[in-house]
Design a protein around this motif. Sequence first.
Motif, PDB file in Angstrom:
ATOM      1  N   LYS A 126      76.297  36.221   4.317  1.00 13.51           N
ATOM      2  CA  LYS A 126      76.079  37.622   4.664  1.00 13.51           C
ATOM      3  C   LYS A 126      76.855  38.541   3.710  1.00 13.51           C
ATOM      4  O   LYS A 126      76.317  39.542   3.216  1.00 13.51           O
ATOM      5  N   GLU A 127      78.131  38.209   3.434  1.00 13.35           N
ATOM      6  CA  GLU A 127      78.933  39.029   2.524  1.00 13.35           C
ATOM      7  C   GLU A 127      78.376  38.999   1.103  1.00 13.35           C
ATOM      8  O   GLU A 127      78.376  40.013   0.396  1.00 13.35           O
ATOM      9  N   CYS A 128      77.881  37.823   0.696  1.00 12.29           N
ATOM     10  CA  CYS A 128      77.303  37.702  -0.650  1.00 12.29           C
ATOM     11  C   CYS A 128      76.033  38.547  -0.773  1.00 12.29           C
ATOM     12  O   CYS A 128      75.828  39.238  -1.782  1.00 12.29           O
ATOM     13  N   ILE A 129      75.173  38.497   0.253  1.00 10.97           N
ATOM     14  CA  ILE A 129      73.934  39.282   0.241  1.00 10.97           C
ATOM     15  C   ILE A 129      74.257  40.775   0.203  1.00 10.97           C
ATOM     16  O   ILE A 129      73.644  41.546  -0.548  1.00 10.97           O
ATOM     17  N   LYS A 130      75.234  41.175   0.993  1.00 13.66           N
ATOM     18  CA  LYS A 130      75.630  42.578   1.045  1.00 13.66           C
ATOM     19  C   LYS A 130      76.091  43.056  -0.332  1.00 13.66           C
ATOM     20  O   LYS A 130      75.730  44.159  -0.787  1.00 13.66           O
ATOM     21  N   LEU A 131      76.858  42.218  -1.022  1.00 14.66           N
ATOM     22  CA  LEU A 131      77.379  42.580  -2.336  1.00 14.66           C
ATOM     23  C   LEU A 131      76.262  42.647  -3.377  1.00 14.66           C
ATOM     24  O   LEU A 131      76.213  43.567  -4.202  1.00 14.66           O
ATOM     25  N   LEU A 132      75.352  41.696  -3.348  1.00 10.52           N
ATOM     26  CA  LEU A 132      74.243  41.690  -4.305  1.00 10.52           C
ATOM     27  C   LEU A 132      73.356  42.915  -4.129  1.00 10.52           C
ATOM     28  O   LEU A 132      72.911  43.530  -5.102  1.00 10.52           O
ATOM     29  N   LEU A 133      73.067  43.264  -2.876  1.00  6.11           N
ATOM     30  CA  LEU A 133      72.251  44.452  -2.623  1.00  6.11           C
ATOM     31  C   LEU A 133      72.954  45.716  -3.111  1.00  6.11           C
ATOM     32  O   LEU A 133      72.314  46.637  -3.640  1.00  6.11           O
ATOM     33  N   TYR A 135      74.837  45.997  -5.648  1.00  5.16           N
ATOM     34  CA  TYR A 135      74.779  46.054  -7.104  1.00  5.16           C
ATOM     35  C   TYR A 135      73.344  45.990  -7.639  1.00  5.16           C
ATOM     36  O   TYR A 135      73.134  45.661  -8.799  1.00  5.16           O
ATOM     37  N   GLY A 136      72.374  46.310  -6.768  1.00  2.00           N
ATOM     38  CA  GLY A 136      71.022  46.517  -7.269  1.00  2.00           C
ATOM     39  C   GLY A 136      70.088  45.331  -7.195  1.00  2.00           C
ATOM     40  O   GLY A 136      68.998  45.369  -7.783  1.00  2.00           O
ATOM     41  N   ALA A 137      70.453  44.250  -6.495  1.00  3.88           N
ATOM     42  CA  ALA A 137      69.538  43.120  -6.354  1.00  3.88           C
ATOM     43  C   ALA A 137      68.312  43.551  -5.549  1.00  3.88           C
ATOM     44  O   ALA A 137      68.420  44.286  -4.570  1.00  3.88           O
ATOM     45  N   SER A 138      67.156  43.089  -5.979  1.00  3.94           N
ATOM     46  CA  SER A 138      65.910  43.466  -5.312  1.00  3.94           C
ATOM     47  C   SER A 138      65.611  42.506  -4.155  1.00  3.94           C
ATOM     48  O   SER A 138      65.579  41.285  -4.357  1.00  3.94           O
ATOM     49  N   PRO A 139      65.353  43.021  -2.941  1.00  2.67           N
ATOM     50  CA  PRO A 139      65.008  42.154  -1.801  1.00  2.67           C
ATOM     51  C   PRO A 139      63.516  41.825  -1.755  1.00  2.67           C
ATOM     52  O   PRO A 139      63.068  41.165  -0.820  1.00  2.67           O
ATOM     53  N   ASN A 140      62.758  42.274  -2.753  1.00  6.69           N
ATOM     54  CA  ASN A 140      61.299  42.121  -2.713  1.00  6.69           C
ATOM     55  C   ASN A 140      60.771  41.035  -3.636  1.00  6.69           C
ATOM     56  O   ASN A 140      59.562  40.778  -3.657  1.00  6.69           O
ATOM     57  N   ALA A 251      70.420  55.808 -11.742  1.00  9.15           N
ATOM     58  CA  ALA A 251      69.304  56.000 -12.673  1.00  9.15           C
ATOM     59  C   ALA A 251      69.370  54.989 -13.809  1.00  9.15           C
ATOM     60  O   ALA A 251      68.344  54.447 -14.240  1.00  9.15           O
ATOM     61  N   ILE A 252      70.570  54.699 -14.289  1.00  6.17           N
ATOM     62  CA  ILE A 252      70.734  53.702 -15.348  1.00  6.17           C
ATOM     63  C   ILE A 252      70.415  52.309 -14.833  1.00  6.17           C
ATOM     64  O   ILE A 252      69.740  51.517 -15.506  1.00  6.17           O
ATOM     65  N   ALA A 253      70.888  51.980 -13.621  1.00  7.12           N
ATOM     66  CA  ALA A 253      70.646  50.649 -13.058  1.00  7.12           C
ATOM     67  C   ALA A 253      69.160  50.355 -12.906  1.00  7.12           C
ATOM     68  O   ALA A 253      68.717  49.217 -13.091  1.00  7.12           O
ATOM     69  N   TYR A 254      68.357  51.385 -12.596  1.00  7.13           N
ATOM     70  CA  TYR A 254      66.915  51.194 -12.421  1.00  7.13           C
ATOM     71  C   TYR A 254      66.124  51.544 -13.684  1.00  7.13           C
ATOM     72  O   TYR A 254      64.898  51.469 -13.672  1.00  7.13           O
ATOM     73  N   GLY A 255      66.819  51.929 -14.736  1.00  7.78           N
ATOM     74  CA  GLY A 255      66.130  52.240 -15.989  1.00  7.78           C
ATOM     75  C   GLY A 255      65.275  53.486 -15.925  1.00  7.78           C
ATOM     76  O   GLY A 255      64.351  53.641 -16.730  1.00  7.78           O
ATOM     77  N   ASN A 256      65.543  54.393 -14.974  1.00  3.05           N
ATOM     78  CA  ASN A 256      64.737  55.606 -14.808  1.00  3.05           C
ATOM     79  C   ASN A 256      65.232  56.659 -15.798  1.00  3.05           C
ATOM     80  O   ASN A 256      66.099  57.477 -15.496  1.00  3.05           O
ATOM     81  N   TRP A 257      64.650  56.621 -17.007  1.00  5.41           N
ATOM     82  CA  TRP A 257      65.132  57.501 -18.076  1.00  5.41           C
ATOM     83  C   TRP A 257      64.799  58.963 -17.793  1.00  5.41           C
ATOM     84  O   TRP A 257      65.558  59.856 -18.193  1.00  5.41           O
TER      85      TRP A 257
END
Length: 802
Positions: A126-133, A135-140, A251-257
Amino acid sequence: MELELRELQLSRAFEQRDVKLFEETLRLHGNPNKPDGNGITIYEKVLATADCGKFIQLCIRYGCKSNYINENGKAAINFASDSRDSENIRILLEHQGVQVDNKYNDLTPLNSLAKGLNIQNVDQVKECIKLLLLYGASPNILDDVEMSPLQYVLYNKNLENNKKQEIISLLLQHHDIYIDDDLRYELLEWNPSLVLKPNTHPNPSIEVNRVLTLEECITSGDHVNFDQLLNDQFDVNGKPQGFDKTYVEIAIAYGNWYALEKLLQHKDLKMPNNLELLHQLTGRLDERPQKTFSDYNKCFEVLLASGLVDVNERDKSDRTPLYYAISYNKEFGVRELLKHDAYLGMKSYFNELAIDDIDPVLLEEHFDDCITSEGSSRADKNFKIILNYKTLKLPSNINSSEMEPICTMAKSKALRHLLKHPLITTLITLKWQSISLLFYLYTVISALFTIFLMLHIISMYSHDWMFKFALILKLISWLSVGYIAMVDVLIKSCLTRFTKSSIFGLIINILIIALSIFNNIMNNPEQYRSRIIAAFTILLIAVKLTRHIGSLPVYSLSMYVLMLREVSFTFLRSCIPYSILVISFGLSFYVLNFHNLSEKSISDAIMRAISMSTGEFNENEIGFKELFFDRLIFVIFVIYISIVLMNLLSALAFSDTQAIQASAEVNSLTHIVNLLSCYEVLFTKSWGRIESIRKLINHFANIKVANLPESVYTFPNKKHIDTTVTNSCEMMPLTNKNTRTRQDNQNNINMHEDHFIMKFSNTTIKRFLQVIDQKAKIERQRQLNSTIAKKLENIENMLSIR
C-alpha cells in the motif's frame, strides 16, 4: 585479481549488512555493477532487498544510475518494487530521469505490486503504491493479460475487505484513473457505497474554486479550460491537494509543453531556485510520451527559452543538466543546452567534467556554430567574423579555472585535435598574449642561469681563460642553484598539474641541485669520481636546456624536441626484450673469446657486443677458432642484431617522427594550454603559498591572465589595422566604450568593453572561411531538401485531386 577481491568484499559486506565496509569498498573502486556467476549485480540485489536504503544511496553516490536498466530491460525501479519497500522506491524516485512506468515482463512497477499483493505484504505494498502514484505512475496501464492494477486488487480473494477497500480507495482517488463500464459495474457490485468519478467532465466549464482542477487540465490536456483558469487569476504558485509538486513540475512530468509555456509566461509565477527542472527533463528527452499532447523535447525547449532557469544549475552532486544529457546520450539535450550557453567546464563533486565524455563530432559542430559572419559577401570591406565564447567563459558565480575545459581537451586523445579549431586557437592565443612576456622572461633567465652553472663546472677542470673567472662563476652558480630550487622546484611544484612530463622535469631539477651543491662543496678535480659527477651534471643541464626549447610555443622548434623524447621512449621500451639478445651474444662472444674478450671482464664483452650491433665489427680482429660454428654465431649476430634489430628500431623511430610531424601544431597548442593552466593558477588562485610570489611579480610587471570575453570579432578585409603579431594571430588591446578605432581614416566605431578587435593571419582566416563555407553549404542543402519536399507534396496533392 585485486578487482575480483573487491567485488567479493563488496558482496560480503552487503550480505552482512555492514554499511561501513560497503562504503569503504566502494571508495576503493569496488564495482557494484559487475554481474556475478548468475548474471546478477550487487546493485540489483541491493535494490530488490528490503531495508537497504542506505546501501542504495551509497551505490548511487559512487556512480550507479537511478535510471539503470539492465540488458533484459529491467530497470532499477522494477527491482525496487520487487523489494516491497517504500523507502527503496522513494530513494530512487528522488532522483531525476527515473521512468516510473518502465515495463518488465509486461508489468510496470505498479502492476507488479498489485499483482503480487497478499495478506502478508498488504501494508508494505500500500505504501509503495501510494508513493508511485505520487510520483506520476499511471494506474491505467494494462499488462499482457489486459489487467490494470485496480482489477488485480479487486479480484484478489485473499485480502480482508477493509485492506482491499484502502488500496482501492487510494487508486480511485487518482486524478487520472480510467474506469470502463464493466469495471465500474464490478466495483459497485462489490461495494455499492463507492462514489466513482466519471471518466470525462460532463460540463466543460470547470469551477475555479477547485484546486485540483488546474492540475486535471494539465494531466488531461484540456487546454481550453486551462486557459480559462489562468485568465481567472488562478494561484499558479500553489500545489494541488495531496501533491508535493508545483504546477510547473506537473506539466513537466506529463510533458504538457503548452501548459508549461503558459505557466512560465504567467506574470505572477515565482520560480524557486531549487526545483532542478532541467535535471528532471534531461532524463526523459526522446522518451515516447504516454499521451498525445505530451512532448518532453518541446518542454525542454520551452523551459530553456523562458530564461527562468539556470542552464548551469547543479544538483546535490554538483552535476549540471549538460553532464546528464551527455551521460544519457541525449544528443538533442546536449545541442539545446550548448545553444543556450551551458558551460562546458563545470566540475562535479567527483571532479567530473561534462566535456569528458562528449561526442567529438557534436562538440566540433557546436564550435562551428559559434563562428558566424555578417556581411553580404566575403569580398565586402565590412565583412565581419564573430566568435562566441559563452560556453567556454567561466560563469561569474563559479570559482574555478577558465582553462579547465581546454585542459581536458588537451588531455583527451578523442578531443585533442579540436585545439586546431579556429575558435579554440584564438581563445588560446587571446590568453597567451597576456602572459607571453612573463614566460619568455622566465625562459631567458632560466637558460642564462643554467648555462652559467655549466660554465662553472667546466672552469673547475679548465686551465685556459675561464679559470680566471672561476670565483665569479662559482658565485653565479650558487645563485643558479637558488634560482632553480625556488622557481623550478618550489613554485612550479605548487602550480603545475603533475603529469609524467612534469614529474620527470622535477626529478631533473632536483638532481641538478644536488649534484651542483656537491660540485661546489666537495668537488676535487684530482678524483675521477668528482669528474664523473661533474660530467653527469653537464648532461642533466643539457637535458634541462633541451626541455626549455621543447616548451617554447613555436612548433617548428618544439617538434624536434618532442621527436627526440618520443623516439627515446620508444627505444627504451624496446630495450627490455631486445637487450636480452644483445647481452646473450655478448656472453657468447666472451665464451668464444672473440677479440680476446676472455682475457677481459664480462661487462667489456657486453659493451663490445653493443658496439658491434651498430656495425663496428672489426672482423679481422675477431680471431675465429673454428671453421663453421663460431662463424655461424657471428653471421646470426650480424643478421638479427645489426640488420634486423637496427632496421626495426629505425622503422619505429620513423613512425614516431611521422606521427609527431602530422600533429606538430596540436602538440604546440597543448604546450601552451599547459602553460596557461599553470599561469592561471598563479594569478587567480587565493593560496597563501603563492600570494607573495604574485605580489612580487606584479610589483615589477603588471601581468594578468586575460579574462575570456563573451564574444570577439574581426574585419578580415581591413588590412590597414595596426596589430602586434603573436603566434600567428594578431590582436589589438582591449577597447572600451569611449575608445575610437581608426577605420579607413573616416569611420569610427564605439566598442563595448567586453569586445576585442582582432586581426588574424592568413592561415587562421582560411580556417574561419572554411567553417563558414561549410555551414553555408549545409544550409543550402537543407533549403534544397525543403524545396524538393514541398514540390513532391504539391505533386501528390494534385494527383490525389485527379
